[in-house]
Design a protein around this motif. Structure first.
Motif, mmCIF file in Angstrom:
data_model
loop_
_atom_site.group_PDB
_atom_site.id
_atom_site.type_symbol
_atom_site.label_atom_id
_atom_site.label_comp_id
_atom_site.label_asym_id
_atom_site.label_seq_id
_atom_site.Cartn_x
_atom_site.Cartn_y
_atom_site.Cartn_z
ATOM 1 N N TYR A 1 11.349 -9.356 -7.819
ATOM 2 C CA TYR A 1 11.867 -8.474 -8.852
ATOM 3 C C TYR A 1 11.198 -7.396 -9.378
ATOM 4 O O TYR A 1 10.020 -7.569 -9.839
ATOM 5 N N GLU A 2 11.688 -6.096 -8.810
ATOM 6 C CA GLU A 2 10.926 -4.837 -9.111
ATOM 7 C C GLU A 2 11.707 -3.784 -10.267
ATOM 8 O O GLU A 2 12.336 -3.127 -9.583
ATOM 9 N N PRO A 3 11.653 -3.979 -11.470
ATOM 10 C CA PRO A 3 12.425 -2.947 -12.336
ATOM 11 C C PRO A 3 12.056 -1.585 -11.983
ATOM 12 O O PRO A 3 10.620 -1.293 -11.824
ATOM 13 N N GLY B 1 5.675 -3.950 -10.435
ATOM 14 C CA GLY B 1 6.005 -3.055 -11.466
ATOM 15 C C GLY B 1 4.559 -2.766 -12.254
ATOM 16 O O GLY B 1 4.625 -3.501 -13.363
ATOM 17 N N SER B 2 3.910 -1.821 -12.074
ATOM 18 C CA SER B 2 2.631 -1.665 -12.830
ATOM 19 C C SER B 2 1.762 -2.927 -12.819
ATOM 20 O O SER B 2 1.120 -2.945 -14.203
ATOM 21 N N VAL B 3 1.715 -3.699 -11.965
ATOM 22 C CA VAL B 3 0.648 -4.963 -12.248
ATOM 23 C C VAL B 3 -0.688 -4.413 -12.012
ATOM 24 O O VAL B 3 -0.991 -3.717 -11.159
ATOM 25 N N TRP C 1 0.709 -1.316 0.263
ATOM 26 C CA TRP C 1 0.044 0.164 -0.071
ATOM 27 C C TRP C 1 1.028 1.276 -0.036
ATOM 28 O O TRP C 1 0.380 2.275 -0.189
ATOM 29 N N LYS C 2 2.169 1.200 0.393
ATOM 30 C CA LYS C 2 2.887 2.360 0.436
ATOM 31 C C LYS C 2 2.322 3.273 1.447
ATOM 32 O O LYS C 2 1.871 2.762 2.261
ATOM 33 N N MET C 3 2.790 4.651 1.307
ATOM 34 C CA MET C 3 2.049 5.436 2.393
ATOM 35 C C MET C 3 0.690 6.088 1.993
ATOM 36 O O MET C 3 0.395 6.816 1.703
ATOM 37 N N ILE D 1 7.839 0.661 -11.943
ATOM 38 C CA ILE D 1 7.221 1.253 -10.644
ATOM 39 C C ILE D 1 6.307 2.409 -10.673
ATOM 40 O O ILE D 1 6.873 3.329 -11.219
ATOM 41 N N GLY D 2 5.001 2.288 -10.819
ATOM 42 C CA GLY D 2 4.126 3.324 -10.650
ATOM 43 C C GLY D 2 4.049 4.365 -11.938
ATOM 44 O O GLY D 2 3.497 5.338 -12.048
ATOM 45 N N THR D 3 4.889 3.583 -13.111
ATOM 46 C CA THR D 3 4.883 4.339 -14.249
ATOM 47 C C THR D 3 3.965 4.017 -15.390
ATOM 48 O O THR D 3 3.820 4.657 -16.231
ATOM 49 N N GLY E 1 1.509 -2.216 -6.412
ATOM 50 C CA GLY E 1 1.429 -1.323 -5.757
ATOM 51 C C GLY E 1 -0.020 -0.678 -5.619
ATOM 52 O O GLY E 1 -0.880 -1.021 -5.061
ATOM 53 N N GLY E 2 -0.272 0.174 -6.728
ATOM 54 C CA GLY E 2 -1.313 1.030 -7.000
ATOM 55 C C GLY E 2 -2.638 0.348 -7.044
ATOM 56 O O GLY E 2 -3.541 0.581 -6.523
ATOM 57 N N ALA E 3 -2.544 -0.765 -7.804
ATOM 58 C CA ALA E 3 -3.640 -1.725 -8.011
ATOM 59 C C ALA E 3 -4.111 -2.478 -6.715
ATOM 60 O O ALA E 3 -5.123 -2.934 -6.764
ATOM 61 N N GLY F 1 14.388 -3.403 1.448
ATOM 62 C CA GLY F 1 15.107 -2.986 0.252
ATOM 63 C C GLY F 1 14.346 -2.720 -1.042
ATOM 64 O O GLY F 1 14.606 -2.602 -1.920
ATOM 65 N N HIS F 2 13.125 -1.910 -0.659
ATOM 66 C CA HIS F 2 12.104 -1.641 -1.772
ATOM 67 C C HIS F 2 12.924 -0.440 -2.223
ATOM 68 O O HIS F 2 13.836 0.226 -1.754
ATOM 69 N N SER F 3 12.740 -0.398 -3.648
ATOM 70 C CA SER F 3 13.535 0.586 -4.391
ATOM 71 C C SER F 3 13.306 2.016 -3.846
ATOM 72 O O SER F 3 14.136 2.945 -3.760
#
Ligand code: 13P
Length: 257
Positions: free
Chosen positions: A172-174, A218-220, A10-12, A178-180, A240-242, A100-102
């Motif tokens: 693996y999160e290129p 990454g943008s899943v 969920w991040k912040m 991420i979020g792009t 993330g976002g989804a 170690g999240h990016s």
């Protein structure tokens, strides 16, 4: 055992009241849909301040849902203002913790040595760390993404035993995805996950490698989840976002339908 794992970072986002609402709705949707949690595991990663509320809900309603934290201190306890220890997370019923999240690496200067210390701290308290690795756009364009990502893996795992490696998950999160809205193709995800597994096999043996769960992040979205999960070395997703929308996240969890 490489049971697929669908994890929502969920991040912040979402305070403790919103967290309870989302977890309740998510569990209703999945229960209504007869989701088999043994077959596809589901985990959420709310902010620290939500964890107690999530624990109360999950324990009270006996929800078959896992949860974890987005970060953990490398230290045991003491004068570390603002830090949260692995022991606290363990006591809150966390199963997992992201390491170690990016965003921790780029915004908070965390390096592989720090990831290594955090992994050790988490494992000491029975948490399963999800180590995040992955290259930025410049590295990808230079064609050095595999060596870069494997170097992150090796740095983070330094000194860990085979048994410890078996207890963790690698995502693996290129960074460029991420979020792009830019999602790595299933081939890219497969190529890197295969390289990560081969590297673990060469250092810790075939058995450890065969049992290690590897996630892609990454943008899943629900529209691309199934094609990525079809790849043979991809065992799950870090979303993330989804993951902030219960219906969308439930559709990702139900990728087989
Ligand atoms: P998005 O799914 O929003 O691209 O984020 C990916 C991520 O960083 C998950 O940890």
């Amino acid at each position: 055992d490489r049971t697929p794992l669908i994890a929502g970072n969920w991040k912040m986002n979402l305070d403790h009241q919103q967290a309870v609402t989302l977890v309740q709705k998510l569990s209703w949707i999945l229960t209504d849909a007869d989701h088999d949690f043994e077959k596809v595991e589901v985990a959420v990663f709310p902010p620290f301040t939500d964890l107690r509320s999530v624990q109360t809900l999950v324990a009270g309603d006996r929800l078959p849902l896992m949860y974890g934290a987005q970060d953990v201190s490398a230290e045991e306890s003491g004068a570390f203002t603002g830090e949260i220890s692995a022991q606290f997370l363990s006591k809150l019923g966390c199963r997992y913790v992201l390491v170690g999240h990016s965003e921790r690496r780029t915004l908070h200067g965390e390096d592989d040595a720090m990831a290594n210390r955090k992994l050790t701290a988490a494992l000491r308290h029975g948490l399963a760390p999800i180590l995040c690795v992955g290259e930025g756009l410049d590295v990808r364009q230079a064609g050095r993404h595999v060596e870069h990502t494997l170097a992150q893996l090796r740095g983070a795992l330094e000194g860990l035993s085979t048994e410890q490696v078996t207890d963790m998950v690698v995502a693996y999160e290129p960074v460029w995805a991420i979020g792009t809205g830019e999602v790595a193709g299933p081939d890219d995800a497969q190529q890197m996950c295969a390289a990560l597994r081969a590297d673990v096999a060469s250092r810790y043996g075939e058995e450890a490698a065969a049992g290690l769960r590897l996630l892609y992040g990454g943008s899943v979205k629900s529209s691309n989840a199934a094609s990525i999960l079809r790849e043979k070395d991809v065992d799950g997703l870090l979303v993330g976002g989804a993951s902030l929308d219960e219906a969308e996240f439930a559709n990702i969890v139900r990728f087989e339908h």
